[in-house]
Design a protein around this motif. Structure first.
Motif, PDB file in Angstrom:
ATOM      1  N   ALA A 108      -2.759   5.405  -0.999  1.00 35.79           N
ATOM      2  CA  ALA A 108      -4.564   6.210   0.090  1.00 35.79           C
ATOM      3  C   ALA A 108      -3.213   7.642  -0.557  1.00 35.79           C
ATOM      4  O   ALA A 108      -2.326   7.827  -1.262  1.00 35.79           O
ATOM      5  CB  ALA A 108      -4.636   6.321   1.204  1.00 35.79           C
ATOM      6  N   GLU A 109      -3.706   9.015  -0.802  1.00 37.97           N
ATOM      7  CA  GLU A 109      -3.720   9.976  -0.892  1.00 37.97           C
ATOM      8  C   GLU A 109      -4.098  10.768   0.495  1.00 37.97           C
ATOM      9  O   GLU A 109      -4.634  11.011   0.731  1.00 37.97           O
ATOM     10  CB  GLU A 109      -4.658  10.976  -2.009  1.00 37.97           C
ATOM     11  N   ALA A 110      -2.444  11.554   0.840  1.00 37.52           N
ATOM     12  CA  ALA A 110      -2.987  12.016   2.071  1.00 37.52           C
ATOM     13  C   ALA A 110      -2.792  13.342   1.972  1.00 37.52           C
ATOM     14  O   ALA A 110      -3.225  14.052   1.247  1.00 37.52           O
ATOM     15  CB  ALA A 110      -1.137  11.350   3.163  1.00 37.52           C
ATOM     16  N   ALA A 111      -3.524  13.800   3.741  1.00 33.60           N
ATOM     17  CA  ALA A 111      -3.085  15.302   4.040  1.00 33.60           C
ATOM     18  C   ALA A 111      -1.482  16.152   2.744  1.00 33.60           C
ATOM     19  O   ALA A 111      -1.090  15.043   4.057  1.00 33.60           O
ATOM     20  CB  ALA A 111      -3.557  15.509   4.688  1.00 33.60           C
TER      21      ALA A 111
ATOM     22  N   ARG B  81       0.720  -0.573  11.593  1.00 35.04           N
ATOM     23  CA  ARG B  81       0.716  -1.479  12.691  1.00 35.04           C
ATOM     24  C   ARG B  81      -0.836  -1.862  13.102  1.00 35.04           C
ATOM     25  O   ARG B  81      -0.697  -2.940  13.671  1.00 35.04           O
ATOM     26  CB  ARG B  81       0.263   0.220  13.793  1.00 35.04           C
TER      27      ARG B  81
ATOM     28  N   ALA C 208       2.297  10.040   8.979  1.00 35.37           N
ATOM     29  CA  ALA C 208       0.659   9.498   9.678  1.00 35.37           C
ATOM     30  C   ALA C 208      -0.252   8.387   9.200  1.00 35.37           C
ATOM     31  O   ALA C 208      -0.226   6.823  10.866  1.00 35.37           O
ATOM     32  CB  ALA C 208       0.066  10.226  10.393  1.00 35.37           C
ATOM     33  N   MET C 209      -0.532   9.043   8.505  1.00 33.18           N
ATOM     34  CA  MET C 209      -1.401   6.904   7.669  1.00 33.18           C
ATOM     35  C   MET C 209      -0.618   5.467   7.831  1.00 33.18           C
ATOM     36  O   MET C 209      -1.061   5.033   7.755  1.00 33.18           O
ATOM     37  CB  MET C 209      -1.378   8.294   6.746  1.00 33.18           C
TER      38      MET C 209
ATOM     39  N   THR D 150       2.289   4.767   9.177  1.00 34.52           N
ATOM     40  CA  THR D 150       1.849   4.209  10.347  1.00 34.52           C
ATOM     41  C   THR D 150       0.515   3.161  10.988  1.00 34.52           C
ATOM     42  O   THR D 150       0.315   2.713  11.461  1.00 34.52           O
ATOM     43  CB  THR D 150       1.917   5.405  11.854  1.00 34.52           C
ATOM     44  N   GLY D 151      -0.443   3.785  10.987  1.00 32.27           N
ATOM     45  CA  GLY D 151      -1.451   3.593  11.415  1.00 32.27           C
ATOM     46  C   GLY D 151      -1.699   1.576  10.387  1.00 32.27           C
ATOM     47  O   GLY D 151      -2.473   1.372  10.851  1.00 32.27           O
ATOM     48  N   MET D 152      -2.011   2.001   9.021  1.00 35.68           N
ATOM     49  CA  MET D 152      -1.489   1.233   8.551  1.00 35.68           C
ATOM     50  C   MET D 152      -0.842  -0.117   8.423  1.00 35.68           C
ATOM     51  O   MET D 152      -1.101  -1.082   8.533  1.00 35.68           O
ATOM     52  CB  MET D 152      -1.546   1.122   6.564  1.00 35.68           C
TER      53      MET D 152
ATOM     54  N   ALA E  41       7.876   9.469  13.080  1.00 33.34           N
ATOM     55  CA  ALA E  41       7.536   8.289  12.498  1.00 33.34           C
ATOM     56  C   ALA E  41       9.211   7.324  12.269  1.00 33.34           C
ATOM     57  O   ALA E  41       8.609   6.322  13.369  1.00 33.34           O
ATOM     58  CB  ALA E  41       7.083   8.167  11.685  1.00 33.34           C
TER      59      ALA E  41
ATOM     60  N   ILE F 263       0.734  -1.614  -0.224  1.00 35.93           N
ATOM     61  CA  ILE F 263      -0.272  -0.005   0.246  1.00 35.93           C
ATOM     62  C   ILE F 263       0.917   1.675  -0.291  1.00 35.93           C
ATOM     63  O   ILE F 263       1.920   1.214   0.915  1.00 35.93           O
ATOM     64  CB  ILE F 263      -0.657  -0.066   0.701  1.00 35.93           C
TER      65      ILE F 263
ATOM     66  N   GLU G 246       5.627  14.659  11.382  1.00 37.33           N
ATOM     67  CA  GLU G 246       5.141  13.516  10.954  1.00 37.33           C
ATOM     68  C   GLU G 246       6.201  12.854  10.529  1.00 37.33           C
ATOM     69  O   GLU G 246       6.405  11.580  11.883  1.00 37.33           O
ATOM     70  CB  GLU G 246       4.116  12.528  10.315  1.00 37.33           C
TER      71      GLU G 246
ATOM     72  N   ARG H 114       1.219  14.795   6.346  1.00 33.39           N
ATOM     73  CA  ARG H 114       0.291  13.707   6.835  1.00 33.39           C
ATOM     74  C   ARG H 114       0.968  12.280   6.278  1.00 33.39           C
ATOM     75  O   ARG H 114       0.567  11.518   7.625  1.00 33.39           O
ATOM     76  CB  ARG H 114      -0.882  13.658   7.247  1.00 33.39           C
TER      77      ARG H 114
END
Lengths: 354, 255
Positions: free
Chosen positions: B70-73, B86, B79-80, B82-84, B113, B50, B109, B76
């Motif tokens: 995915a397209e981040a802000a 984890r 951070a995205m 990190t979530g994925m 990270a 991803i 961020e 960020r």
């Protein structure tokens, strides 16, 4: 399950665990912190994901990342932290991924204080980020109701692929009340057909909020508005207390709804027919139900721990010619039932005088 | 009759889509995309990767990689990621970020990270300028470099000094592999690919945070032709942003 004594923030956290939340990301902020602290142990013991982020900005974007993969995820914060999350919430709304957010409101503006407040009604119902979108907003008045709403919030977030905000003032987060926990749900292993899980055996999936063509962005907006319409049609919630024959109908949500109940009971003892209409869904606002009820009442008294924000929704619901009064306190001051009763009595005296 | 035997020596990586990119002539994003695509192919991880695109010129990178994206802000992406990672430790997660994205608005961020040792891979494109918004000063714009928001040249007494992100992040214990490479000629492009391969291997071995900074060009906003741009990179950027590995954890050396 038996009824147990729970602190609000911890009860909301446990409700999320039982709803099958897979991951939590957050940042400490009073009066919400116990929710984060509770999950820091509970989630780890369950083998689920807990991470304390470096900021609310990071937390909401960690949540965004997980939401893109189609698993249950949440964060929680309090007013200034929600301000920081607004960027992410807008992206999440545009990307149509499900997210649950708990907002335990404190006094503002600015750093304000850590006392309970309802001053972020506009923030959660109107301005949760840039662009045209409306999160689904649910406001409990008791710890038990908070548990039930958080438990259900994940289903609603997935049903509409939207942001669901459970919003309460700091009072509900901090107080202890008896509550019964719902049963533990299994964590879903279903993968939605939009989730990013790796493009094995297929072409890639993209989750983005960027639509460079005006027509394509308008198409997204029309879809978001259609979703708002479905939410308006299906998710209206409210409660009433002695409203059937009330001349003076108080309208208040969360803690103010409870204080208004006490004030209504006090008024009844004095022979004043007062009742309470308590919106549970702040968006969608129960406009039609309130409008119907307003025909039977003679005056509406909106009570809020703010300068009068929900007041605007009430006025929109009942129209400009309906007599709507307001009583509120700001800065984290919780009105006493006596004060609210005095406001009711004053309106009653005016009505007798008319 | 002589039998003709041909060997396929070059083709588009499966991890890239069959489309034209929107990048300007002379831009090195295409080279960087290709290197990442080749590495994902070679590691055979396309189906469990991803990617996260930034805000900047490569905002549409998700159209060019045939991997879930995915397209981040702005800023960020770590951070995205990190979530994925984890919640999906079995997936290969990478961010692709420019200098404004990673070294200005997303500084918090990226630092955290790396500090947490997030097991993700970051591809950091440093072209010393904001490309998409039309050539403004970046956190990596060099001293005296003219941009549309530093028209007299970057005055360090006003705008401060360019950030060296590899050096900064290499001080963090969570960083396992940090390397700066350049895309200005074939020899360096081959080294860059090797670094990208090491970065992804670092992640797949679960060794922690990995980042490859790629010195890149922006002919359009530098107002130079592509060849001049490559030379300008070589002569001006490399002296300030030296190439090489800044952090190679012991376990990474054994990969």
């Amino acid at each position: 399950m038996a009824r147990e004594l729970w602190k609000g923030n911890e009860a909301l956290a446990e409700a999320a665990v039982r709803a099958g939340v897979v991951a939590y990301f957050g940042y400490p902020i009073t009066p919400q912190t116990e929710l984060l602290e509770y999950l820091s142990l509970r989630m780890v013991r369950l083998g689920r994901t807990f991470l304390q982020a470096e900021s609310e900005l990071a937390a909401i974007n960690m949540v965004y990342g997980v939401a893109c993969t189609g698993v249950r995820v949440m964060t929680s914060s309090s007013s200034p932290g929600i301000s920081l999350m607004q960027e992410g919430l807008s992206y999440i709304a545009a990307s149509e991924v499900p997210v649950v957010l708990v907002d335990i409101m404190r006094g503002g503006p600015g750093l304000g204080n850590i006392q309970p407040s309802q001053g972020d009604y506009f923030q959660v119902t109107r301005s949760c980020g840039h662009g045209d979108f409306r999160p689904l907003v649910l406001a409990p008045a008791t710890v038990q109701e908070g548990v039930d709403l958080v438990y259900e919030a994940f289903d609603l977030a997935e049903k509409y692929r939207t942001v669901v905000i459970v919003v309460a003032d700091g009072n509900i987060g901090q107080m202890m009340e008896p509550a019964e926990m719902p049963p533990m749900r299994d964590i879903s292993t279903e993968q939605p057909d939009w989730a990013l899980v790796g493009a094995d055996g297929r072409s890639h999936r993209i989750i983005t909020s960027l639509f460079l063509s005006a027509e394509k962005l308008e198409t997204l907006n029309l879809r978001l508005q259609a979703k708002v319409q479905r939410v308006r049609e299906n998710e209206v919630r409210y409660r009433e207390h002695r409203a059937e024959d009330a001349d003076i109908l108080m309208v208040g949500f969360g803690t103010m709804g409870r204080i208004a109940q006490t004030a209504a009971d006090m008024a009844r003892q004095k022979g004043i027919r007062a009742g309470v209409f308590r919106p549970v869904s702040l968006f969608p606002f129960p406009s039609a139900a309130l409008e119907t009820r307003s025909h039977q009442a003679r005056r509406i008294l909106v009570v809020e721990m703010s300068a009068g924000q929900m007041l605007e929704d009430v006025r929109l619901a009942v129209g400009k010619d309906y007599p709507v009064e307001f009583y509120g306190r700001m800065g984290g001051v919780i009105p006493l039932p006596d004060e609210v009763f005095d406001a009711v009595e004053k309106i009653h005296a005016e009505m007798c005088h008319d | 009759m002589t039998e003709v035997t041909e060997e396929l020596v070059y083709q588009r990586p499966e991890s890239l889509t069959q489309v034209h990119t929107h990048y300007c002539p002379g831009c090195t994003h295409g080279t960087a995309h290709r290197l990442v695509g080749e590495v994902l192919d070679e590691l055979n991880v396309r189906g469990r990767t991803i990617g996260i695109a930034p805000v900047g010129c490569s905002v549409l990178a998700y159209y060019y990689f045939d991997v879930d994206f995915a397209e981040a802000a702005h800023g960020r992406a770590p951070a995205m990621a990190t979530g994925m990672k984890r919640t999906h430790p079995d997936k290969v997660i990478f961010t692709y970020q420019g200098d404004g994205d990673l070294a200005a608005i997303g500084t918090g961020e990226i630092v955290h990270a790396a500090g947490r040792g997030e097991n993700i891979t970051v591809i950091f494109i440093n072209n010393a300028i904001y490309g998409m918004t039309g050539g403004q000063m970046a956190p990596t714009t060099l001293e005296d470099q003219k941009t549309s928001s530093s028209p007299l040249g970057r005055d360090v007494s006003i705008a401060g000094y360019p950030l060296r992100m590899c050096e900064l992040l290499a001080t963090l214990d969570g960083a396992a592999y940090i390397s700066r490479q350049s895309l200005h000629d074939v020899r360096h492009i081959r080294r860059a690919k090797k670094a990208i391969l090491t970065a992804f291997k670092t992640q797949m071995a679960g060794l922690g945070f990995s980042m490859v900074e790629l010195l890149s060009t922006c002919s359009t906003n530098w107002k130079m032709d592509p060849v001049e741009s490559l030379e300008w990179l070589r002569d001006n950027m490399i002296p300030y942003f030296p190439l090489g590995d800044f952090k190679v954890a012991e376990a990474v050396k054994e990969l």
